[in-house]
Design an enzyme around this catalytic site. Structure first.
Site, mmCIF file in Angstrom:
data_model
loop_
_atom_site.group_PDB
_atom_site.id
_atom_site.type_symbol
_atom_site.label_atom_id
_atom_site.label_comp_id
_atom_site.label_asym_id
_atom_site.label_seq_id
_atom_site.Cartn_x
_atom_site.Cartn_y
_atom_site.Cartn_z
ATOM 1 N N LYS A 1 0.795 -1.158 0.426
ATOM 2 C CA LYS A 1 -0.060 -0.114 0.061
ATOM 3 C C LYS A 1 1.365 1.524 -0.142
ATOM 4 C CE LYS A 1 -1.842 -1.426 3.597
ATOM 5 N NZ LYS A 1 -1.525 -2.500 4.097
ATOM 6 N N GLN B 1 -3.492 -2.077 7.136
ATOM 7 C CA GLN B 1 -3.804 -2.943 7.823
ATOM 8 C C GLN B 1 -4.636 -3.751 5.998
ATOM 9 O OE1 GLN B 1 -5.056 -1.234 10.165
ATOM 10 N NE2 GLN B 1 -2.909 -1.180 10.521
ATOM 11 N N VAL C 1 7.356 -4.929 9.124
ATOM 12 C CA VAL C 1 7.741 -3.923 8.822
ATOM 13 C C VAL C 1 7.896 -3.296 10.327
ATOM 14 C CG1 VAL C 1 7.894 -1.523 8.050
ATOM 15 C CG2 VAL C 1 6.968 -3.859 6.684
ATOM 16 N N GLY D 1 2.698 -3.964 -9.883
ATOM 17 C CA GLY D 1 4.114 -4.296 -9.830
ATOM 18 C C GLY D 1 5.150 -5.077 -9.641
ATOM 19 N N GLY E 1 8.505 -4.276 -8.950
ATOM 20 C CA GLY E 1 10.205 -4.353 -7.956
ATOM 21 C C GLY E 1 9.130 -2.980 -7.069
ATOM 22 N N ARG F 1 8.665 -9.438 12.673
ATOM 23 C CA ARG F 1 8.016 -10.646 12.474
ATOM 24 C C ARG F 1 8.674 -11.303 11.176
ATOM 25 N NH1 ARG F 1 2.703 -10.875 15.186
ATOM 26 N NH2 ARG F 1 2.388 -8.820 14.754
ATOM 27 N N ASP G 1 7.747 -10.144 -9.592
ATOM 28 C CA ASP G 1 8.780 -9.993 -10.244
ATOM 29 C C ASP G 1 8.999 -11.330 -8.882
ATOM 30 O OD1 ASP G 1 8.291 -7.652 -8.532
ATOM 31 O OD2 ASP G 1 10.148 -8.145 -7.385
HETATM 32 P P1 GDP Z 1 2.130 -2.397 2.906
HETATM 33 O O1 GDP Z 1 2.344 -2.355 4.646
HETATM 34 O O2 GDP Z 1 0.767 -2.828 2.595
HETATM 35 O O3 GDP Z 1 2.228 -0.831 2.295
HETATM 36 O O4 GDP Z 1 3.250 -3.086 2.405
HETATM 37 P P2 GDP Z 1 4.730 -3.427 2.738
HETATM 38 O O5 GDP Z 1 6.129 -1.754 3.070
HETATM 39 O O6 GDP Z 1 4.690 -3.555 4.756
HETATM 40 O O7 GDP Z 1 5.634 -4.885 2.777
HETATM 41 C C1 GDP Z 1 5.388 -4.890 0.940
HETATM 42 C C2 GDP Z 1 7.405 -4.688 0.766
HETATM 43 O O8 GDP Z 1 7.255 -5.143 -0.732
HETATM 44 C C3 GDP Z 1 7.954 -3.525 0.652
HETATM 45 O O9 GDP Z 1 8.572 -4.382 1.542
HETATM 46 C C4 GDP Z 1 7.221 -2.617 -0.301
HETATM 47 O O10 GDP Z 1 9.059 -2.345 -0.907
HETATM 48 C C5 GDP Z 1 8.300 -4.170 -1.546
HETATM 49 N N1 GDP Z 1 7.350 -3.916 -2.624
HETATM 50 C C6 GDP Z 1 6.063 -3.146 -3.066
HETATM 51 N N2 GDP Z 1 5.705 -2.886 -3.877
HETATM 52 C C7 GDP Z 1 6.505 -4.029 -4.569
HETATM 53 C C8 GDP Z 1 6.956 -4.981 -6.288
HETATM 54 O O11 GDP Z 1 6.186 -4.598 -6.955
HETATM 55 N N3 GDP Z 1 7.612 -5.968 -6.370
HETATM 56 C C9 GDP Z 1 8.753 -5.717 -5.631
HETATM 57 N N4 GDP Z 1 9.964 -6.924 -5.657
HETATM 58 N N5 GDP Z 1 8.534 -5.616 -3.452
HETATM 59 C C10 GDP Z 1 7.290 -4.241 -3.799
HETATM 60 P P1 IMO Z 2 -0.244 -2.800 6.968
HETATM 61 O O1 IMO Z 2 -0.757 -1.736 6.970
HETATM 62 C C1 IMO Z 2 -0.135 -6.719 8.669
HETATM 63 C C2 IMO Z 2 -1.875 -7.800 12.053
HETATM 64 C C3 IMO Z 2 -1.090 -8.477 13.102
HETATM 65 C C4 IMO Z 2 -1.983 -8.914 13.873
HETATM 66 C C5 IMO Z 2 -3.275 -8.481 14.375
HETATM 67 C C6 IMO Z 2 -3.763 -7.737 15.125
HETATM 68 O O2 IMO Z 2 1.849 -2.799 7.205
HETATM 69 O O3 IMO Z 2 -0.344 -3.987 6.441
HETATM 70 P P2 IMO Z 2 -3.165 -5.478 15.994
HETATM 71 O O4 IMO Z 2 -1.662 -4.790 16.334
HETATM 72 O O5 IMO Z 2 -3.739 -4.295 14.635
HETATM 73 O O6 IMO Z 2 -3.924 -5.418 17.230
HETATM 74 O O7 IMO Z 2 -2.442 -6.967 15.118
HETATM 75 O O8 IMO Z 2 -3.520 -7.807 12.741
HETATM 76 N N1 IMO Z 2 -1.151 -6.311 11.646
HETATM 77 C C7 IMO Z 2 -1.030 -6.626 10.438
HETATM 78 N N2 IMO Z 2 -0.349 -6.966 9.506
HETATM 79 N N3 IMO Z 2 0.038 -5.896 8.194
HETATM 80 C C8 IMO Z 2 -0.303 -4.645 8.465
HETATM 81 O O9 IMO Z 2 -0.209 -3.570 8.780
HETATM 82 C C9 IMO Z 2 -1.245 -4.796 10.204
HETATM 83 N N4 IMO Z 2 -1.692 -4.294 10.744
HETATM 84 C C10 IMO Z 2 -1.345 -5.534 11.909
HETATM 85 O O10 IMO Z 2 -0.115 -8.946 13.297
HETATM 86 O O11 IMO Z 2 -1.953 -10.533 13.410
HETATM 87 MG MG MG Z 3 3.250 -3.037 6.040
#
Ligand code: GDP
Ligand code: IMO
Ligand code: MG
Length: 427
Positions: A16, A223, A298, A412, A414, A302, A332
């Site tokens: 996202k 989430q 992030v 996406g 990358g 975990r 990718d």
């Molecule tokens: P979010 O919580 O939905 O914003 O996603 P996160 O940032 O927690 O996890 C997504 C991960 O995938 C991050 O490390 C991004 O940099 C990476 N990412 C997002 N889009 C792409 C993609 O199209 N390809 C690759 N390889 N990585 C991506």
């Molecule tokens: P983004 O925005 C993935 C999960 C936690 C747990 C459950 C409840 O980066 O996608 P909480 O602390 O919210 O009460 O935990 O929800 N969880 C996520 N899992 N990405 C997230 O956010 C999350 N935010 C909470 O791991 O299972």
């Molecule tokens: Mg995330």
């Protein structure tokens, strides 16, 4: 008055942050509408990588006003350290707006989150331990503390007293912990008041005025759909509504204002924390997805649980969110598999089921029914248009689109901003 919602179509971490940042240059406002610093959104700009928790991903686009809406729960210490971290890296954060109605994650909410999880033992949710659930519980119980309360010491003290009255009984008598002193909490919270003051605003008014003036507003979910308190895999969910309706309540806009709802969809599936996950892999493929996809949380660090794409979930996300588009991420990561299984339906107690069952027990019993699609080995990270993709990758995308019920408008390839294939414009 284009208003777009961008949300997670699976269990979070779909990408996202990257998708929001990509649109950040073309929108006037990016608004977070729920969740808090349980989120971890990664944005990669050039050689710089940012991990955002509470701040909307639009903060990295200079022309964009980032807004923390009323539906978000805010840990002031986290917000201030995130702001100063960005300032140190040269990012201007002065445009941020913070809703006076947003609820505050107090230190006692964090304590309660951690002790309840410990108390649940094997039955724990696997929360991020950031105080999210207890803060939303206080909000619904009408004993929450809001940002605006920081500006009236007497009201703040009364509210903290009311909240701690019962909590201290529970903490001392049930959990064997020390009571939390009202004065200490009030003093800590008052310490944030001046620092947050420049950002506090009537964000509902600001957002609606912007829409009246034909400005573009993007609502960024934290989430994902399956973590939604109403529509997710309850009780293994977060305590807010990441689904599209949450944007209306969490930002104060009417549903008639929303013109587009974009579901961010990973080309495979991941989940952090406990709860059912039909396509989860416990073998070398799961390990490879984790390694190649960099699937590590992030926020909490975990390892993410990994599995194949689940079309039943994607269809469900289309339905409960009224999705108009998908943004398919991390295609990718699948490069190099000879064949890629995709879950098209479940087998539950001997029966084939096409849609997500509403019954928790049925979902716990769901076994994936796979169709296998041919893989590709060519590097796709430099692809700029759909036709640059090898045929099998194009067919994989088309198959997912057909199964999921909404057009895939971007892909996406990358983590970087420009590692994206745009098929249909979002604006
Ligand atoms: P979010 O919580 O939905 O914003 O996603 P996160 O940032 O927690 O996890 C997504 C991960 O995938 C991050 O490390 C991004 O940099 C990476 N990412 C997002 N889009 C792409 C993609 O199209 N390809 C690759 N390889 N990585 C991506
Ligand atoms: P983004 O925005 C993935 C999960 C936690 C747990 C459950 C409840 O980066 O996608 P909480 O602390 O919210 O009460 O935990 O929800 N969880 C996520 N899992 N990405 C997230 O956010 C999350 N935010 C909470 O791991 O299972
Ligand atoms: Mg995330």
């Amino acid at each position: 008055m284009p208003a777009l919602v961008l949300l997670g179509a699976q269990w979070g971490d779909e990408g996202k942050g990257k998708a929001t940042d990509l649109l950040g240059g073309s929108v006037d406002y990016v608004v977070r509408y729920q969740g808090g610093n349980n989120a971890g959104h990664t944005v990669v700009v050039g050689d710089q990588k940012y991990a955002l928790h509470l701040l909307p991903s639009g903060i990295l686009s200079p022309g964009c006003t980032p807004v923390i809406g009323n539906g978000v729960v805010v840990d002031p210490s986290v917000l201030l350290s995130e702001l100063s971290g960005l300032n140190e890296r040269g990012v201007d954060t002065s445009k941020l707006l913070l809703s006076g109605n947003a609820h505050i994650i107090t230190p006692y909410n964090v304590t309660v989150d951690k002790v309840t999880e410990r108390f649940l033992g094997k039955r724990k949710i696997g929360t991020t331990g950031r105080g999210i659930g207890p803060t939303y519980a206080d909000k619904i119980n009408r004993v929450g503390i809001r940002v605006q309360d920081l500006y009236d010491e007497s009201i703040l003290t009364q509210k903290v007293e009311a909240a701690l009255d019962v909590k201290n009984q529970v903490l001392t008598k049930l959990y064997n912990r020390r009571a939390i002193a009202v004065d200490q909490v009030v003093e800590e919270l008052l310490g944030y008041a001046d620092k947050l003051a420049p950002f506090v605003a009537d964000t509902v008014l600001v957002i609606n005025k912007a829409l009246e003036n034909d400005q573009v507003v993007l609502f960024e979910g934290g989430q994902g759909t399956l973590l939604d308190i109403d529509h997710g895999t309850y009780p293994f969910v977060t305590s807010s509504n990441p689904t599209a309706g949450g944007a209306c309540t969490g930002a104060g806009v009417g549903p008639t204002k929303i013109s587009r709802v974009i579901g961010i969809l990973k080309a495979y599936t991941t989940r952090v924390g406990a709860g059912p996950f039909p396509t989860e892999l416990f073998d070398a493929d799961g390990e490879a997805l984790r390694r190649i996809g960099g699937e590590r949380g992030v926020t909490t660090g975990r390892d993410r649980r990994c599995g194949w794409f689940d079309a039943v979930i994607a269809r469900y996300a289309t339905r409960v969110n009224g999705l108009t588009d998908f943004f398919l991420t991390k295609l990718d990561v699948l490069t190099g598999w000879e064949e890629i299984p995709v879950c098209v339906a479940y087998e539950i107690d001997g029966k084939r089921v096409e849609e997500l069952p509403y019954s928790q027990s049925d979902f716990h019993h769901a076994k994936p029914i796979y169709e296998t699609l041919p893989g590709w080995s060519e590097d796709i990270t430099k692809a700029k248009s759909f036709s640059d993709l090898p045929k099998n990758a194009r067919d994989y995308v088309k198959a997912l689109e057909e199964m999921s019920g909404a057009p895939i408008s971007a892909i996406g390839v990358g983590p970087g901003r420009d590692e994206t294939i745009q098929i249909n414009s979002f604006l």
